[in-house]
Design an enzyme around this catalytic site. Structure first.
Site, PDB file in Angstrom:
ATOM      1  N   GLY A 125       0.787  -1.223   0.000  1.00 55.27           N
ATOM      2  CA  GLY A 125       0.000   0.000   0.000  1.00 55.27           C
ATOM      3  C   GLY A 125       0.818   1.271   0.000  1.00 55.27           C
ATOM      4  O   GLY A 125       0.266   2.376   0.146  1.00 55.27           O
TER       5      GLY A 125
ATOM      6  N   GLY B  19       3.297  -3.638  -4.483  1.00 55.17           N
ATOM      7  CA  GLY B  19       2.899  -3.717  -5.885  1.00 55.17           C
ATOM      8  C   GLY B  19       3.208  -2.412  -6.588  1.00 55.17           C
ATOM      9  O   GLY B  19       4.161  -2.276  -7.356  1.00 55.17           O
ATOM     10  N   ARG B  20       2.397  -1.395  -6.264  1.00 51.68           N
ATOM     11  CA  ARG B  20       2.474  -0.098  -6.921  1.00 51.68           C
ATOM     12  C   ARG B  20       3.868   0.525  -6.807  1.00 51.68           C
ATOM     13  O   ARG B  20       4.378   1.080  -7.774  1.00 51.68           O
ATOM     14  CB  ARG B  20       1.438   0.829  -6.261  1.00 51.68           C
ATOM     15  CG  ARG B  20       1.138   2.088  -7.013  1.00 51.68           C
ATOM     16  CD  ARG B  20       0.217   2.990  -6.170  1.00 51.68           C
ATOM     17  NE  ARG B  20      -0.969   2.296  -5.698  1.00 51.68           N
ATOM     18  CZ  ARG B  20      -2.122   2.228  -6.354  1.00 51.68           C
ATOM     19  NH1 ARG B  20      -2.253   2.823  -7.521  1.00 51.68           N
ATOM     20  NH2 ARG B  20      -3.157   1.576  -5.842  1.00 51.68           N
TER      21      ARG B  20
ATOM     22  N   TYR C  32     -11.284   5.056 -10.399  1.00 55.11           N
ATOM     23  CA  TYR C  32     -10.890   5.699  -9.134  1.00 55.11           C
ATOM     24  C   TYR C  32     -10.753   7.213  -9.284  1.00 55.11           C
ATOM     25  O   TYR C  32     -10.226   7.861  -8.386  1.00 55.11           O
ATOM     26  CB  TYR C  32      -9.522   5.190  -8.668  1.00 55.11           C
ATOM     27  CG  TYR C  32      -9.331   3.712  -8.530  1.00 55.11           C
ATOM     28  CD1 TYR C  32     -10.059   2.980  -7.585  1.00 55.11           C
ATOM     29  CD2 TYR C  32      -8.378   3.040  -9.295  1.00 55.11           C
ATOM     30  CE1 TYR C  32      -9.838   1.621  -7.424  1.00 55.11           C
ATOM     31  CE2 TYR C  32      -8.151   1.676  -9.135  1.00 55.11           C
ATOM     32  CZ  TYR C  32      -8.883   0.975  -8.199  1.00 55.11           C
ATOM     33  OH  TYR C  32      -8.650  -0.357  -8.043  1.00 55.11           O
TER      34      TYR C  32
ATOM     35  N   ARG D 138      -7.947   3.114 -14.377  1.00 56.53           N
ATOM     36  CA  ARG D 138      -7.842   3.882 -13.136  1.00 56.53           C
ATOM     37  C   ARG D 138      -8.528   5.258 -13.169  1.00 56.53           C
ATOM     38  O   ARG D 138      -9.204   5.613 -12.204  1.00 56.53           O
ATOM     39  CB  ARG D 138      -6.376   4.015 -12.701  1.00 56.53           C
ATOM     40  CG  ARG D 138      -5.706   2.655 -12.450  1.00 56.53           C
ATOM     41  CD  ARG D 138      -4.357   2.759 -11.780  1.00 56.53           C
ATOM     42  NE  ARG D 138      -4.477   3.207 -10.411  1.00 56.53           N
ATOM     43  CZ  ARG D 138      -4.293   4.439  -9.990  1.00 56.53           C
ATOM     44  NH1 ARG D 138      -3.917   5.377 -10.838  1.00 56.53           N
ATOM     45  NH2 ARG D 138      -4.478   4.750  -8.742  1.00 56.53           N
TER      46      ARG D 138
ATOM     47  N   TYR E 162      -1.481  -1.765 -11.906  1.00 56.11           N
ATOM     48  CA  TYR E 162      -2.933  -1.688 -12.073  1.00 56.11           C
ATOM     49  C   TYR E 162      -3.285  -1.053 -13.418  1.00 56.11           C
ATOM     50  O   TYR E 162      -4.276  -0.329 -13.550  1.00 56.11           O
ATOM     51  CB  TYR E 162      -3.587  -0.938 -10.888  1.00 56.11           C
ATOM     52  CG  TYR E 162      -3.149  -1.541  -9.568  1.00 56.11           C
ATOM     53  CD1 TYR E 162      -3.634  -2.779  -9.165  1.00 56.11           C
ATOM     54  CD2 TYR E 162      -2.196  -0.917  -8.761  1.00 56.11           C
ATOM     55  CE1 TYR E 162      -3.203  -3.366  -7.986  1.00 56.11           C
ATOM     56  CE2 TYR E 162      -1.749  -1.494  -7.587  1.00 56.11           C
ATOM     57  CZ  TYR E 162      -2.254  -2.717  -7.201  1.00 56.11           C
ATOM     58  OH  TYR E 162      -1.817  -3.302  -6.049  1.00 56.11           O
TER      59      TYR E 162
ATOM     60  N   CYS F  40     -17.948   3.729 -25.778  1.00 56.76           N
ATOM     61  CA  CYS F  40     -19.273   4.318 -25.646  1.00 56.76           C
ATOM     62  C   CYS F  40     -19.681   4.425 -24.181  1.00 56.76           C
ATOM     63  O   CYS F  40     -20.631   3.773 -23.731  1.00 56.76           O
ATOM     64  CB  CYS F  40     -20.282   3.476 -26.414  1.00 56.76           C
ATOM     65  SG  CYS F  40     -19.698   3.084 -28.059  1.00 56.76           S
ATOM     66  N   GLU F  41     -18.946   5.199 -23.432  1.00 56.67           N
ATOM     67  CA  GLU F  41     -19.236   5.467 -22.019  1.00 56.67           C
ATOM     68  C   GLU F  41     -18.704   6.872 -21.739  1.00 56.67           C
ATOM     69  O   GLU F  41     -17.574   7.177 -22.106  1.00 56.67           O
ATOM     70  CB  GLU F  41     -18.453   4.529 -21.081  1.00 56.67           C
ATOM     71  CG  GLU F  41     -18.699   3.063 -21.236  1.00 56.67           C
ATOM     72  CD  GLU F  41     -19.892   2.566 -20.441  1.00 56.67           C
ATOM     73  OE1 GLU F  41     -20.422   3.319 -19.600  1.00 56.67           O
ATOM     74  OE2 GLU F  41     -20.290   1.426 -20.696  1.00 56.67           O
TER      75      GLU F  41
ATOM     76  N   GLU G 200       4.658  -6.686   1.157  1.00 53.39           N
ATOM     77  CA  GLU G 200       3.937  -6.981  -0.087  1.00 53.39           C
ATOM     78  C   GLU G 200       3.795  -5.677  -0.857  1.00 53.39           C
ATOM     79  O   GLU G 200       2.928  -4.871  -0.534  1.00 53.39           O
ATOM     80  CB  GLU G 200       2.537  -7.530   0.217  1.00 53.39           C
ATOM     81  CG  GLU G 200       2.525  -8.754   1.103  1.00 53.39           C
ATOM     82  CD  GLU G 200       1.117  -9.165   1.528  1.00 53.39           C
ATOM     83  OE1 GLU G 200       0.951 -10.318   1.936  1.00 53.39           O
ATOM     84  OE2 GLU G 200       0.184  -8.331   1.470  1.00 53.39           O
TER      85      GLU G 200
END
Ligand SMILES: *Cc1c(COP(=O)(O)O)cnc(C)c1O
Length: 418
Positions: free
Chosen positions: A239, A275-276, A316, A312, A372, A343-344, A273
């Site tokens: 995190g 990731g980012r 987010y 993302r 991510y 189409c969003e 742990e």
């Protein structure tokens, strides 16, 4: 620090010019720097070098087997959250004894797979899961190494979608119930409780929530040891926040220096742990401007990448730096929305962003897309998923080819009597 930088107004990834790669492989595509990836891993691993530790890469951040293989070569373990991620980690050559398996919905099949492969430990998220792991381990005549994922109930200042450590969260076991669960686990013949685990959220830009939660966890570890439970691992989760635009992110050393004094007296091996912090700034998404247009009082830049490639911003409201791969000296800036073809209305990369004026055909780099990014991509709107290119020095490797239209319909079938 990363290996994407401008030289004379041209964006480079290590020793290669990004627009030259783009001409060759076509857009959109993900571009990773091997140098940045390994340097970020080492920065974290080194920051904890004064205590016994294992740095695991969170496979969900970037699951490409080449990326996993490079990190395994650096000594990384893997933090997996599904059977599929376990498969990828093993395929990439990660030592099973360096794999931890987290997740609140592990299935019986996944548990059996991990037990047969002999992973380091399960981070268990409920008392029913504990019972199921015990049952399967007994059937296989093994002892399952387990940690409980404890929910320390700390508030974290991050996007609600990635906060996991408050008491309303679906994750983990409340700290107040943890002792009782460990006592149960210690008596079950198929289980060996060896660790304590936490993961309080993602993109956390402050060391304080970690400090608060690790203090709580360390009290638990001490109580468990008094009970005779041989806790050998403290898994502090991940995190660690990073810089996307102008965030002031603590360094790996800042996190380590805050936590090591609390962790050292526990005489445990520490599992990190991450990731980012390893992969985020090791990758960009390269896209081409298709059209520019004006509507109402808005200007739009329509690019060939979309929310299915990098979710993302839509998901987010994440803000990623965007910049042309070739800077045009003296180009005026203008306020634009950078949008994809899907189409969003939520298919965008930037809203009301001041960017240099660009024309169709130009390449844009969307930064901090190494974590991510591809791993959250999909085929929505039947868009083939984009290739992943890895650069090392002057060399570029295709580590995932662009999907074809045939790939899109693979596995589908039209019933004969339809
Ligand atoms: C997602 C996740 C991580 C990694 O989070 P980052 O913010 O990428 O460091 C670590 N541990 C668990 C259990 C996770 O779910």
């Amino acid at each position: 620090m990363n290996d994407f930088d401008y030289r004379n107004g041209r964006l480079y990834c290590e020793e290669l010019r990004v627009s030259a790669i783009a001409e060759k492989v076509e857009t959109p595509f993900y571009l990773y720097s091997m140098n940045t990836l390994t340097r970020h891993f080492r920065a974290i691993d080194d920051a904890f070098s004064s205590i016994p530790h294992l740095t695991c890469f969170s496979v969900k951040a970037n699951s490409n087997v080449a990326i996993l293989k490079i990190l395994a070569g650096e000594g990384a373990g893997a933090d997996v959250v599904s059977g599929g991620e376990l498969f990828r980690a093993l395929k990439a050559g990660v030592d099973p004894k360096k794999i931890v398996f987290t997740g609140l919905g592990k299935t019986a099949d996944e548990i059996e797979y991990a037990l047969k492969e002999g992973i380091l430990m399960f981070n268990v998220e409920s008392s029913q899961e504990l019972m199921l792991i015990n049952e399967i381990a007994q059937k296989l005549k093994v002892k399952a190494p387990v940690a409980l994922r404890v929910n320390p109930d700390v508030e974290v200042d991050t996007h609600p979608g990635v906060a996991t450590g408050s008491k309303e969260s679906k994750f983990g076991i409340p700290l107040s119930q943890a002792m009782a669960e460990y006592e149960v686990a210690a008596k079950l013949p198929g289980l060996e409780p060896i660790g304590v685990h936490q993961h309080i959220g993602s993109q956390i830009l402050d060391t304080k929530p970690f400090e608060a939660s690790i203090k709580k966890i360390s009290n638990l570890v001490k109580s468990l040891k008094l009970l005779g439970i041989d806790v050998r691992y403290v898994d502090i989760g991940g995190g660690f926040g990073i810089q996307y635009t102008d965030e002031d992110a603590p360094s790996p050393k800042d996190f380590a220096n805050t936590l090591i004094p609390i962790l050292t007296p526990l005489e445990c091996s520490v599992i990190i742990e991450a990731g980012r912090m390893i992969a985020g700034n090791a990758g960009i998404l390269v896209t081409r401007v298709l059209y520019t247009k004006e509507g109402g009082d808005k200007k739009f830049i329509v690019v060939d990448a979309a929310m299915n490639d990098l979710l993302r911003p839509s998901f987010y409201q994440a803000v990623h730096k965007i910049s042309p791969a070739e800077l045009n000296d003296g180009a005026p800036t203008e306020k634009v929305d950078v949008v994809g073809p899907i189409c969003e209305s939520s298919d965008f990369f930037a809203i009301d962003r001041e960017l240099p004026a660009v024309k169709p055909g130009e390449f844009l780099a969307i930064f901090t897309a190494g974590a991510y990014g591809f791993s959250m991509s999909s085929n929505y709107n039947s868009r083939p998923r984009v290739p992943e290119i890895l650069v090392s020095g002057r060399k570029a490797f295709v580590i995932r080819r662009r999907e074809t239209y045939e790939d899109l319909a693979r596995g589908e079938g039209i019933p004969k009597d339809l």
